[in-house]
Scaffold this active site. Structure first.
Site, PDB file in Angstrom:
ATOM      1  N   ASP A  38     -51.512  21.353   5.185  1.00  0.00           N
ATOM      2  CA  ASP A  38     -51.295  20.130   4.410  1.00  0.00           C
ATOM      3  C   ASP A  38     -50.186  20.347   3.387  1.00  0.00           C
ATOM      4  O   ASP A  38     -50.002  21.463   2.894  1.00  0.00           O
ATOM      5  CB  ASP A  38     -52.618  19.746   3.718  1.00  0.00           C
ATOM      6  CG  ASP A  38     -52.644  18.287   3.312  1.00  0.00           C
ATOM      7  OD1 ASP A  38     -51.679  17.555   3.613  1.00  0.00           O
ATOM      8  OD2 ASP A  38     -53.640  17.871   2.684  1.00  0.00           O
ATOM      9  N   GLY A  39     -49.491  19.276   3.069  1.00  0.00           N
ATOM     10  CA  GLY A  39     -48.498  19.334   1.990  1.00  0.00           C
ATOM     11  C   GLY A  39     -47.053  19.296   2.463  1.00  0.00           C
ATOM     12  O   GLY A  39     -46.138  19.480   1.660  1.00  0.00           O
ATOM     13  N   TRP A  43     -43.827  18.724  -0.014  1.00  0.00           N
ATOM     14  CA  TRP A  43     -42.783  19.766  -0.024  1.00  0.00           C
ATOM     15  C   TRP A  43     -41.408  19.113   0.111  1.00  0.00           C
ATOM     16  O   TRP A  43     -40.470  19.451  -0.606  1.00  0.00           O
ATOM     17  CB  TRP A  43     -43.033  20.740   1.131  1.00  0.00           C
ATOM     18  CG  TRP A  43     -42.083  21.893   1.203  1.00  0.00           C
ATOM     19  CD1 TRP A  43     -42.225  23.127   0.641  1.00  0.00           C
ATOM     20  CD2 TRP A  43     -40.813  21.912   1.892  1.00  0.00           C
ATOM     21  NE1 TRP A  43     -41.135  23.920   0.931  1.00  0.00           N
ATOM     22  CE2 TRP A  43     -40.252  23.198   1.704  1.00  0.00           C
ATOM     23  CE3 TRP A  43     -40.093  20.978   2.646  1.00  0.00           C
ATOM     24  CZ2 TRP A  43     -39.023  23.574   2.239  1.00  0.00           C
ATOM     25  CZ3 TRP A  43     -38.862  21.347   3.173  1.00  0.00           C
ATOM     26  CH2 TRP A  43     -38.336  22.638   2.968  1.00  0.00           C
ATOM     27  N   HIS A  55     -42.246  18.541   7.780  1.00  0.00           N
ATOM     28  CA  HIS A  55     -42.960  18.902   9.012  1.00  0.00           C
ATOM     29  C   HIS A  55     -42.185  19.978   9.777  1.00  0.00           C
ATOM     30  O   HIS A  55     -42.773  20.894  10.356  1.00  0.00           O
ATOM     31  CB  HIS A  55     -43.145  17.671   9.905  1.00  0.00           C
ATOM     32  CG  HIS A  55     -44.048  16.627   9.311  1.00  0.00           C
ATOM     33  ND1 HIS A  55     -45.230  16.949   8.685  1.00  0.00           N
ATOM     34  CD2 HIS A  55     -43.952  15.269   9.252  1.00  0.00           C
ATOM     35  CE1 HIS A  55     -45.819  15.832   8.266  1.00  0.00           C
ATOM     36  NE2 HIS A  55     -45.056  14.813   8.584  1.00  0.00           N
ATOM     37  N   SER A  83     -54.144  14.841  13.655  1.00  0.00           N
ATOM     38  CA  SER A  83     -55.522  14.348  13.744  1.00  0.00           C
ATOM     39  C   SER A  83     -55.542  12.982  14.433  1.00  0.00           C
ATOM     40  O   SER A  83     -54.502  12.314  14.547  1.00  0.00           O
ATOM     41  CB  SER A  83     -56.127  14.226  12.345  1.00  0.00           C
ATOM     42  OG  SER A  83     -55.589  13.092  11.697  1.00  0.00           O
ATOM     43  N   THR A  84     -56.742  12.574  14.845  1.00  0.00           N
ATOM     44  CA  THR A  84     -56.860  11.244  15.466  1.00  0.00           C
ATOM     45  C   THR A  84     -56.484  10.148  14.458  1.00  0.00           C
ATOM     46  O   THR A  84     -56.119   9.052  14.850  1.00  0.00           O
ATOM     47  CB  THR A  84     -58.305  11.016  15.973  1.00  0.00           C
ATOM     48  OG1 THR A  84     -59.224  11.466  14.966  1.00  0.00           O
ATOM     49  CG2 THR A  84     -58.581  11.777  17.252  1.00  0.00           C
ATOM     50  N   ARG A  89     -49.748   6.773  10.854  1.00  0.00           N
ATOM     51  CA  ARG A  89     -48.485   7.010  10.130  1.00  0.00           C
ATOM     52  C   ARG A  89     -47.340   6.215  10.769  1.00  0.00           C
ATOM     53  O   ARG A  89     -47.454   5.786  11.910  1.00  0.00           O
ATOM     54  CB  ARG A  89     -48.175   8.506  10.153  1.00  0.00           C
ATOM     55  CG  ARG A  89     -49.221   9.271   9.392  1.00  0.00           C
ATOM     56  CD  ARG A  89     -48.836  10.709   9.202  1.00  0.00           C
ATOM     57  NE  ARG A  89     -49.865  11.343   8.385  1.00  0.00           N
ATOM     58  CZ  ARG A  89     -49.659  12.361   7.575  1.00  0.00           C
ATOM     59  NH1 ARG A  89     -48.473  12.895   7.460  1.00  0.00           N
ATOM     60  NH2 ARG A  89     -50.649  12.866   6.873  1.00  0.00           N
ATOM     61  N   LEU A 149     -53.837  37.263  20.564  1.00  0.00           N
ATOM     62  CA  LEU A 149     -54.188  36.107  19.722  1.00  0.00           C
ATOM     63  C   LEU A 149     -54.196  34.809  20.534  1.00  0.00           C
ATOM     64  O   LEU A 149     -53.289  34.562  21.332  1.00  0.00           O
ATOM     65  CB  LEU A 149     -53.140  35.981  18.599  1.00  0.00           C
ATOM     66  CG  LEU A 149     -53.254  34.733  17.724  1.00  0.00           C
ATOM     67  CD1 LEU A 149     -54.392  34.890  16.726  1.00  0.00           C
ATOM     68  CD2 LEU A 149     -51.945  34.467  16.981  1.00  0.00           C
ATOM     69  N   ARG A 206     -57.254  25.602   3.681  1.00  0.00           N
ATOM     70  CA  ARG A 206     -56.552  24.315   3.533  1.00  0.00           C
ATOM     71  C   ARG A 206     -55.518  24.460   2.435  1.00  0.00           C
ATOM     72  O   ARG A 206     -55.842  24.874   1.319  1.00  0.00           O
ATOM     73  CB  ARG A 206     -57.498  23.154   3.222  1.00  0.00           C
ATOM     74  CG  ARG A 206     -56.718  21.831   3.145  1.00  0.00           C
ATOM     75  CD  ARG A 206     -57.563  20.605   3.098  1.00  0.00           C
ATOM     76  NE  ARG A 206     -56.693  19.428   3.251  1.00  0.00           N
ATOM     77  CZ  ARG A 206     -57.069  18.274   3.765  1.00  0.00           C
ATOM     78  NH1 ARG A 206     -58.293  18.106   4.182  1.00  0.00           N
ATOM     79  NH2 ARG A 206     -56.228  17.265   3.867  1.00  0.00           N
ATOM     80  N   ARG A 212     -61.001  18.964   1.069  1.00  0.00           N
ATOM     81  CA  ARG A 212     -61.891  18.225   1.979  1.00  0.00           C
ATOM     82  C   ARG A 212     -61.624  18.697   3.401  1.00  0.00           C
ATOM     83  O   ARG A 212     -60.641  19.387   3.670  1.00  0.00           O
ATOM     84  CB  ARG A 212     -61.693  16.710   1.844  1.00  0.00           C
ATOM     85  CG  ARG A 212     -60.277  16.263   2.074  1.00  0.00           C
ATOM     86  CD  ARG A 212     -60.121  14.741   1.944  1.00  0.00           C
ATOM     87  NE  ARG A 212     -58.709  14.413   2.071  1.00  0.00           N
ATOM     88  CZ  ARG A 212     -57.846  14.371   1.059  1.00  0.00           C
ATOM     89  NH1 ARG A 212     -58.255  14.601  -0.172  1.00  0.00           N
ATOM     90  NH2 ARG A 212     -56.577  14.105   1.263  1.00  0.00           N
ATOM     91  N   LEU A 213     -62.519  18.288   4.311  1.00  0.00           N
ATOM     92  CA  LEU A 213     -62.437  18.800   5.685  1.00  0.00           C
ATOM     93  C   LEU A 213     -61.712  17.848   6.639  1.00  0.00           C
ATOM     94  O   LEU A 213     -61.304  18.258   7.728  1.00  0.00           O
ATOM     95  CB  LEU A 213     -63.840  19.116   6.230  1.00  0.00           C
ATOM     96  CG  LEU A 213     -64.551  20.268   5.496  1.00  0.00           C
ATOM     97  CD1 LEU A 213     -65.934  20.499   6.099  1.00  0.00           C
ATOM     98  CD2 LEU A 213     -63.733  21.556   5.552  1.00  0.00           C
TER      99      LEU A 213
HETATM  100  C1  FPP Z   1     -50.144  17.148   6.749  1.00  0.00           C
HETATM  101  O1  FPP Z   1     -49.194  17.151   5.713  1.00  0.00           O
HETATM  102  C2  FPP Z   1     -49.536  17.682   7.936  1.00  0.00           C
HETATM  103  C3  FPP Z   1     -49.485  17.075   9.147  1.00  0.00           C
HETATM  104  C4  FPP Z   1     -50.128  15.788   9.409  1.00  0.00           C
HETATM  105  C5  FPP Z   1     -48.743  17.668  10.260  1.00  0.00           C
HETATM  106  C6  FPP Z   1     -48.869  19.141  10.376  1.00  0.00           C
HETATM  107  C7  FPP Z   1     -47.885  19.629  11.331  1.00  0.00           C
HETATM  108  C8  FPP Z   1     -47.172  20.759  11.182  1.00  0.00           C
HETATM  109  C9  FPP Z   1     -47.313  21.666  10.048  1.00  0.00           C
HETATM  110  C10 FPP Z   1     -46.219  21.178  12.216  1.00  0.00           C
HETATM  111  C11 FPP Z   1     -46.966  21.612  13.405  1.00  0.00           C
HETATM  112  C12 FPP Z   1     -46.176  22.372  14.326  1.00  0.00           C
HETATM  113  C13 FPP Z   1     -46.318  22.343  15.659  1.00  0.00           C
HETATM  114  C14 FPP Z   1     -45.601  23.301  16.450  1.00  0.00           C
HETATM  115  C15 FPP Z   1     -47.150  21.348  16.335  1.00  0.00           C
HETATM  116  P1  FPP Z   1     -48.736  15.772   5.054  1.00  0.00           P
HETATM  117  O2  FPP Z   1     -47.506  15.321   5.741  1.00  0.00           O
HETATM  118  O3  FPP Z   1     -49.867  14.810   5.080  1.00  0.00           O
HETATM  119  O4  FPP Z   1     -48.396  16.244   3.627  1.00  0.00           O
HETATM  120  P2  FPP Z   1     -48.550  15.383   2.281  1.00  0.00           P
HETATM  121  O5  FPP Z   1     -50.029  15.256   2.027  1.00  0.00           O
HETATM  122  O6  FPP Z   1     -47.858  16.225   1.273  1.00  0.00           O
HETATM  123  O7  FPP Z   1     -47.873  14.060   2.514  1.00  0.00           O
END
Ligand code: FPP
Length: 264
Positions: A38-39, A43, A55, A83-84, A89, A149, A206, A212-213
Site C-alpha cells: 500500500d502507498g 509515494w 505503481h 483486489s476485487t 479505480r 520460493l 502492510r 486493516r486487512l
Molecule cells: C495500493 O496502493 C496498491 C495497489 C492497489 C496496487 C499494488 C500493485 C503493485 C505494487 C504493483 C504490482 C506489481 C506486479 C508485478 C503485479 P494505493 O495506490 O492505493 O496507494 P495510496 O493508498 O497511497 O493511494
C-alpha cells in the site's frame, strides 16, 4: 543459546545487513510472508508524479523483495497486487495495473528461473484482460517445476469471494455424496481455498500506515503475526523486511495455548 544471548544485547543498527541476515537465518524464518502493498499513490503524490508512477515503482519493489525473500529461504511470498474492489479505480489506472504483470514477468522471468522461483496466483483470473492472463499463465507454466520460493500474486482477489467459492465447492461435494456434513472441518475448508497447497502465512506486512486487512486472506490469517509499517510500498526495502522478520522472531507464537514454562 549463546547467539540468542548476544542478539538480545546487540543493537541491530550497529550490524551490517549481511550480519543481520546471518542472524535471522539462524532462527526460524517465516515460511509464508503475505504483503498488502500500500502507498503507491501517496509515494507518487509526494513527488508530484501521476499515481501510476507509484505503481511502477511498486513493481520494482516486488522484484527487490522477491530476490531478498528467495535469498532468505522464505518458501512463499504472497503479494496483494489487485483486489476485487480495485476495479472501482479510474479505467486508466486499472489498465496500467493490468499491464504491470506483463512488464514484470516479461523482464524478470529469466532471473526467476535462475533463482528457482515458481510463479502462482490466487484470485479470479477470468475478468483479467487477455494479455494479463497470458503473461501469468506463461510464467506459471514456465516456472511450474521450480522448487524454490513461490511468488504468489493475489490478482482480482477477494477473501470473502474465495470463502464463498470454497463453501460452494464443499456443498457440491455434499450433494454428490463425496463429503458428509461431518467432514466439513477447518482442514476441509482450508483445503478448498485457493491457498490449499501453501502453508498459512506466518507474517503479514502492510505498508503505508494503514491498519486493516482489506478483504485479504481472512481465513488464512487467523494466527498470523501482523506487522504494520508507515513506509510506503515503493520505499520498502530489504532492511524493512528484515526488521519485520526480526520482530516476528522475537514474538512468542502461542496459537491460543500456553508455551513452555507457562504450562507448569
Ligand atoms: C495500493 O496502493 C496498491 C495497489 C492497489 C496496487 C499494488 C500493485 C503493485 C505494487 C504493483 C504490482 C506489481 C506486479 C508485478 C503485479 P494505493 O495506490 O492505493 O496507494 P495510496 O493508498 O497511497 O493511494
Amino acid at each position: 543459546m549463546l547467539k540468542k544471548l548476544f542478539s538480545k544485547q546487540i543493537n541491530m543498527d550497529t550490524l551490517s545487513v549481511e550480519e543481520r541476515v546471518a542472524l535471522a537465518k539462524s532462527e526460524p524464518i517465516p515460511a509464508h510472508v503475505a504483503i498488502i502493498m500500500d502507498g503507491n499513490g501517496r509515494w507518487a503524490k509526494k513527488r508530484a508524479m501521476p499515481r501510476v508512477a507509484g505503481h511502477h515503482e511498486g513493481m520494482k519493489t516486488v522484484q527487490k523483495i522477491t530476490r531478498f525473500a528467495s535469498d532468505l529461504g522464505i518458501q512463499a511470498l504472497t503479494v496483494y497486487a489487485f483486489s476485487t474492489e480495485n476495479w472501482k479505480r479510474p479505467k486508466a489506472e486499472v489498465d496500467f495495473l493490468m499491464r504491470l504483470p506483463v512488464e514484470f514477468l516479461g523482464s524478470f522471468l529469466p532471473e526467476m528461473m535462475e533463482r528457482n522461483v515458481r510463479v502462482e496466483m490466487i484470485g479470479n483470473p477470468e475478468l483479467l484482460p487477455a494479455h494479463t492472463q497470458k503473461a501469468l499463465y506463461d510464467a506459471m507454466e514456465e516456472t511450474k517445476h521450480n522448487t524454490g520460493l513461490v511468488l504468489n500474486f493475489a490478482l482480482n482477489y477477494g477473501s470473502r469471494a474465495e470463502i464463498i467459492d470454497a463453501m460452494k465447492g464443499m456443498l457440491e461435494k455434499v450433494q454428490e455424496g463425496e463429503l458428509t456434513i461431518q467432514d466439513i472441518t477447518e482442514e476441509c475448508v482450508t483445503a478448498h481455498l485457493m491457498t490449499a497447497h501453501l502453508p498459512e502465512p506466518d507474517l503479514l506486512i502492510r505498508t503505508s500506515g494503514e491498519v486493516r486487512l482489506s478483504n485479504f486472506m481472512l481465513w488464512q490469517l487467523a494466527y498470523t503475526e501482523l506487522w504494520f509499517t508507515d513506509t510506503l510500498w515503493p520505499d520498502f526495502n530489504e532492511k524493512n523486511l528484515l526488521e519485520a522478520i526480526e520482530n516476528y522472531q522475537k514474538r512468542n507464537r502461542r496459537y491460543g495455548g500456553l508455551k513452555g514454562e507457562e504450562t507448569t
